[in-house]
Write a protein that holds these residues in place. Structure first.
Motif, PDB file in Angstrom:
ATOM      1  N   MET A 233      31.778  57.189  26.923  1.00 41.37           N
ATOM      2  CA  MET A 233      31.399  56.021  26.172  1.00 41.37           C
ATOM      3  C   MET A 233      32.380  55.424  25.346  1.00 41.37           C
ATOM      4  SD  MET A 233      28.588  56.184  22.888  1.00 41.37           S
ATOM      5  CE  MET A 233      29.605  57.108  21.894  1.00 41.37           C
ATOM      6  N   ASP A 234      32.298  54.155  25.379  1.00 41.47           N
ATOM      7  CA  ASP A 234      33.551  53.218  24.604  1.00 41.47           C
ATOM      8  C   ASP A 234      32.802  53.136  23.248  1.00 41.47           C
ATOM      9  OD1 ASP A 234      35.095  51.345  23.443  1.00 41.47           O
ATOM     10  OD2 ASP A 234      35.371  50.179  25.269  1.00 41.47           O
ATOM     11  N   LYS A 235      33.385  54.062  22.340  1.00 48.47           N
ATOM     12  CA  LYS A 235      32.941  53.834  21.006  1.00 48.47           C
ATOM     13  C   LYS A 235      33.055  52.599  20.150  1.00 48.47           C
ATOM     14  CE  LYS A 235      33.563  58.858  20.204  1.00 48.47           C
ATOM     15  NZ  LYS A 235      34.336  60.011  19.362  1.00 48.47           N
ATOM     16  N   LYS A 236      34.335  51.943  20.296  1.00 49.33           N
ATOM     17  CA  LYS A 236      34.513  50.688  19.806  1.00 49.33           C
ATOM     18  C   LYS A 236      33.524  49.717  20.462  1.00 49.33           C
ATOM     19  CE  LYS A 236      38.353  47.262  18.865  1.00 49.33           C
ATOM     20  NZ  LYS A 236      39.727  47.181  18.919  1.00 49.33           N
ATOM     21  N   TYR A 237      33.377  49.536  21.456  1.00 48.27           N
ATOM     22  CA  TYR A 237      32.447  48.559  22.008  1.00 48.27           C
ATOM     23  C   TYR A 237      31.091  48.694  21.653  1.00 48.27           C
ATOM     24  CZ  TYR A 237      29.183  46.416  25.438  1.00 48.27           C
ATOM     25  OH  TYR A 237      28.312  45.616  26.017  1.00 48.27           O
ATOM     26  N   THR A 238      30.430  50.029  21.699  1.00 47.82           N
ATOM     27  CA  THR A 238      29.239  50.496  21.247  1.00 47.82           C
ATOM     28  C   THR A 238      29.268  49.877  19.599  1.00 47.82           C
ATOM     29  OG1 THR A 238      29.218  52.308  22.760  1.00 47.82           O
ATOM     30  CG2 THR A 238      27.651  52.394  20.901  1.00 47.82           C
ATOM     31  N   LEU A 239      30.138  50.613  18.706  1.00 55.12           N
ATOM     32  CA  LEU A 239      30.007  50.074  17.239  1.00 55.12           C
ATOM     33  C   LEU A 239      29.837  48.313  17.176  1.00 55.12           C
ATOM     34  CD1 LEU A 239      32.227  52.611  15.694  1.00 55.12           C
ATOM     35  CD2 LEU A 239      29.868  52.233  15.116  1.00 55.12           C
ATOM     36  N   ASN A 240      30.636  47.707  17.781  1.00 52.75           N
ATOM     37  CA  ASN A 240      30.541  46.258  17.861  1.00 52.75           C
ATOM     38  C   ASN A 240      29.352  45.849  18.120  1.00 52.75           C
ATOM     39  OD1 ASN A 240      33.445  46.256  16.849  1.00 52.75           O
ATOM     40  ND2 ASN A 240      34.256  45.897  18.960  1.00 52.75           N
ATOM     41  N   ARG A 241      28.943  46.426  19.152  1.00 49.48           N
ATOM     42  CA  ARG A 241      27.309  45.857  19.471  1.00 49.48           C
ATOM     43  C   ARG A 241      26.115  46.019  18.398  1.00 49.48           C
ATOM     44  NH1 ARG A 241      25.328  45.593  24.829  1.00 49.48           N
ATOM     45  NH2 ARG A 241      23.639  45.024  23.587  1.00 49.48           N
ATOM     46  N   ILE A 242      26.309  47.234  18.077  1.00 51.55           N
ATOM     47  CA  ILE A 242      25.289  47.760  17.002  1.00 51.55           C
ATOM     48  C   ILE A 242      25.496  47.371  15.589  1.00 51.55           C
ATOM     49  CG2 ILE A 242      24.668  49.564  18.628  1.00 51.55           C
ATOM     50  CD1 ILE A 242      25.670  51.503  16.694  1.00 51.55           C
ATOM     51  N   MET A 243      26.528  46.916  15.303  1.00 44.47           N
ATOM     52  CA  MET A 243      26.890  46.696  14.001  1.00 44.47           C
ATOM     53  C   MET A 243      26.424  45.270  13.531  1.00 44.47           C
ATOM     54  SD  MET A 243      27.899  49.124  12.092  1.00 44.47           S
ATOM     55  CE  MET A 243      28.518  50.763  12.238  1.00 44.47           C
ATOM     56  N   LYS A 244      25.994  44.495  14.452  1.00 47.17           N
ATOM     57  CA  LYS A 244      25.379  43.151  14.239  1.00 47.17           C
ATOM     58  C   LYS A 244      23.845  43.320  13.651  1.00 47.17           C
ATOM     59  CE  LYS A 244      28.122  41.371  18.142  1.00 47.17           C
ATOM     60  NZ  LYS A 244      28.101  41.027  19.647  1.00 47.17           N
ATOM     61  N   TYR A 245      23.582  44.357  13.822  1.00 42.72           N
ATOM     62  CA  TYR A 245      21.847  44.525  13.536  1.00 42.72           C
ATOM     63  C   TYR A 245      21.579  45.238  12.109  1.00 42.72           C
ATOM     64  CZ  TYR A 245      21.457  43.023  18.391  1.00 42.72           C
ATOM     65  OH  TYR A 245      21.450  42.213  19.440  1.00 42.72           O
ATOM     66  N   LYS A 246      20.952  45.049  11.302  1.00 41.60           N
ATOM     67  CA  LYS A 246      20.469  45.494  10.212  1.00 41.60           C
ATOM     68  C   LYS A 246      19.948  47.090  10.320  1.00 41.60           C
ATOM     69  CE  LYS A 246      19.274  41.277   7.908  1.00 41.60           C
ATOM     70  NZ  LYS A 246      18.210  40.386   7.302  1.00 41.60           N
TER      71      LYS A 246
END
Length: 629
Positions: A1-14
């Protein structure tokens, strides 16, 4: 799993929603229904029954779902369809929870994401299609470090499933969440990804089957439940280890160490009906195994890590049989100069009597020293005889203190040719004809039956009648399990106690330390698992990953292990060929270097740098010569 990519995706949501199984938590089984087989085995083991629980349980769930008016059923509704007594159903229901609890543990990658979301102030929900009770899952999540989420939504409680999208709709309605504010993370394409989209919310689909092992073969549904459960146990747990070397130890050595210790214990119990047999783990090869055995069988006291070596036992042997030429049987087969023999015994040419000087460069067959008159004369030199008597006296005291002359001994050692057992038997018989030394070995090679007798030892992996690919890597194996202390040279008395005198330790490296740490970590974790009691790790199953390393090494291990040193009269690298140009010019040197390389498959891989079946090629060459390894 690409942690950086995943974090960037989910951090856009509340709001972040996480799935449980194969996302936040992992099971130590290959398939969810394997849990039922483990329950069946444990129930039958405890109660001496032959209940076909796995089928009963699957059928009951199918019936319960067929009767239900809702999208999901509860744990109690499933068990209501099992046609057993109330007492038996209660036992099985609790056992299922206990087994699930033992098999479940955190998925370290998603623990990291979960904690990042918490620290970032995100509102977290956990959403799962599951029949298990809510309180049970909350307890497991808390135990595994998942706390701080707002609420756990289960399909069995809400009577709605993720797969249809209704559970997500229920979550958003109850919690007043706007669809554009939430993203769900899970492993199922249908339930977590498409189900979320049906409810109008975003979803991040993650891979369910992530293979973290390095040398283990990935099983399939036709593989035995024992083998696929062992694979899953290792695969789901090694990401928690600090580095690749620890993972090598966990995956490759851990199962061998564990299964060998269980095998030893079974044989020890069978041979110790009178309660007087001692279990000796021989230094230095059994250091790791002794540690593991004491972890697994903590209640046992009749086992000991014994400081012996062929070198330290040699003078005791020669005194016991009254023949110094027996020293040759302690050495590896081959021819040695007289000076090499003298120095191996701990003496120098200056210790030879002046009237017995001879050609020290002449070579002699180590197995036939008694046939050489000049060798006998040299060994009868006054200083050598005096030194032998002193060394033998101290050594005999050590062996006596540790019970060799008082009881039968089961010797745990790597084996190979059974030389240490041969020596101990000779020494023991010089004092008592009624006692015995028997061997419990990793494996034995050609000549063992003749040396110590077929009935006087048991071999875990291979012997003269049973072949194994493991023999390709026996010296590699020795190097990985070797104790972090030096070899026993002799014994001396200090403060009224006889203690071993050790040489300087070799191969003490971060790599070996990490590999051994990983192996012991496997032992610590597996002994606490329900799998310890419900699956059988055979010798072949436990050693399979190691054999893959020995015969088909990856570049990382090839380079690290190739530079380790091995001491067998001379110190040399495990696999350290010269360049191929040199061997083109001097082909005989290629054959010589290959012959003396401790890890010949590694030698060939490093030399040619292409992947060929070197183990099979070398095995074919050896069979042509009529040799086992």
């Amino acid at each position: 799993m690409d942690k950086k990519y995943t974090l960037n995706r989910i951090m856009k949501y509340k709001v972040i929603s996480f799935d449980i199984f194969d996302t936040l938590l992992k099971r130590d089984v290959f398939s969810p229904t394997d849990v039922f087989i483990i329950i069946e085995r444990e129930y039958n083991r405890r109660f001496g029954r032959q209940l076909n629980f796995a089928k009963i349980r699957k059928d009951a769930e199918k019936i319960a779902r067929g009767k239900s008016l809702y999208e999901e059923v509860t744990f109690d509704e499933i068990y209501a369809e099992i046609n057993l007594s109330v007492t038996e159903k209660n036992i099985l229901q609790q056992l299922e929870l206990d087994v699930e609890s033992s098999l479940l543990h955190s998925n370290i990658e998603f623990q990291y994401l979960f904690e990042k979301c918490l620290k970032s102030g995100k509102t977290i929900y956990i959403v799962s299609d599951m029949y298990l009770p809510k309180k049970f899952l909350e307890r497991i999540l808390k135990r595994e470090g998942f706390s701080g989420y707002k609420h756990l939504y289960l399909s069995c409680e809400q009577k709605a499933k993720k797969r249809t999208g209704l559970l997500f709709t229920t979550l958003c309605k109850i919690e007043n969440i706007k669809c554009q504010d939430i993203i769900h993370i899970g492993d199922s394409v249908y339930a977590d990804y498409l189900g979320a989209l049906r409810a109008g919310i975003r979803s991040l689909h993650i891979k369910r089957n992530v293979y973290n092992t390095l040398y283990s073969k990935i099983p399939d549904v036709n593989t035995s439940v024992d083998k696929r459960s062992l694979f899953s146990f290792i695969n789901t747990r090694i990401p928690k280890l600090a580095n690749r070397d620890q993972r090598i130890g966990y995956e490759l050595l851990g199962p061998i160490v564990y299964s060998y210790c269980k095998w030893i214990h079974d044989l020890y119990v069978a041979n110790n009906k009178g309660g007087k047999v001692l279990l000796w783990f021989a230094a230095r090869d059994m250091y790791l195994f002794s540690m593991a055995y004491r972890l697994i069988f903590q209640e046992e006291t009749n086992n000991e890590y014994i400081y012996i070596s062929r070198k330290s036992l040699r003078p005791i042997l020669t005194q016991a049989v009254g023949d110094l030429t027996e020293s040759g049987k302690v050495l590896a087969r081959g021819k040695y100069t007289l000076e090499e023999l003298i120095r191996y015994m701990g003496y120098t040419p200056d210790d030879i009597d002046n009237d017995k000087k001879t050609d020290l460069g002449k070579k002699y067959n180590s197995r036939k020293l008694n046939e050489y008159k000049e060798v006998k004369e040299v060994l009868m030199s006054e200083k050598i005889l005096h030194g032998e008597r002193i060394q033998a006296s101290e050594g005999l005291k050590y062996l006596k203190e540790h019970g060799l002359f008082d009881t039968d001994i089961l010797l745990v050692d790597v084996g190979w040719h059974g030389t240490t057992q041969y020596i101990l038997e000779k020494i023991q018989k010089s004092k008592s004809e009624n006692l015995s030394v028997k061997g419990l070995y990793i494996g034995c090679l050609d000549g063992t039956d003749e040396k110590i007798g077929r009935d006087n030892y048991k071999a875990f992996l291979f012997d003269e009648q049973k072949a194994s690919s493991f023999t390709t890597g026996i010296i590699l194996f020795e190097s990985l399990v070797l104790a972090p202390h030096g070899s026993v040279i002799r014994y001396q008395t200090e403060g009224g106690n006889v203690i071993p005198v050790l040489s300087e330790a070799e191969n003490v490296s971060g790599f070996i330390t990490d590999v051994q740490y990983g192996a012991i970590q496997f032992v610590k974790e597996f002994r606490k698992s329900i799998l310890d009691k419900t699956i059988f790790i055979s010798a072949e199953m436990g050693s399979e990953a190691f054999v893959n390393l020995a015969t088909k090494p990856q570049k990382t291990e090839l380079l690290k292990i190739g530079q380790l040193e091995y001491d067998n009269f001379y110190r040399q690298k495990m696999a350290d060929p010269r360049n191929i140009g040199y061997y083109i010019l001097y082909p005989k040197m290629f054959l010589r270097d290959l012959k003396y390389s401790p890890w010949r498959v590694g030698f060939l891989y490093k030399l040619f740098k292409i992947r060929l079946p070197y183990a099979k090629i070398y095995s074919f060459m050896r069979k042509k010569q009529g040799k086992q390894t």
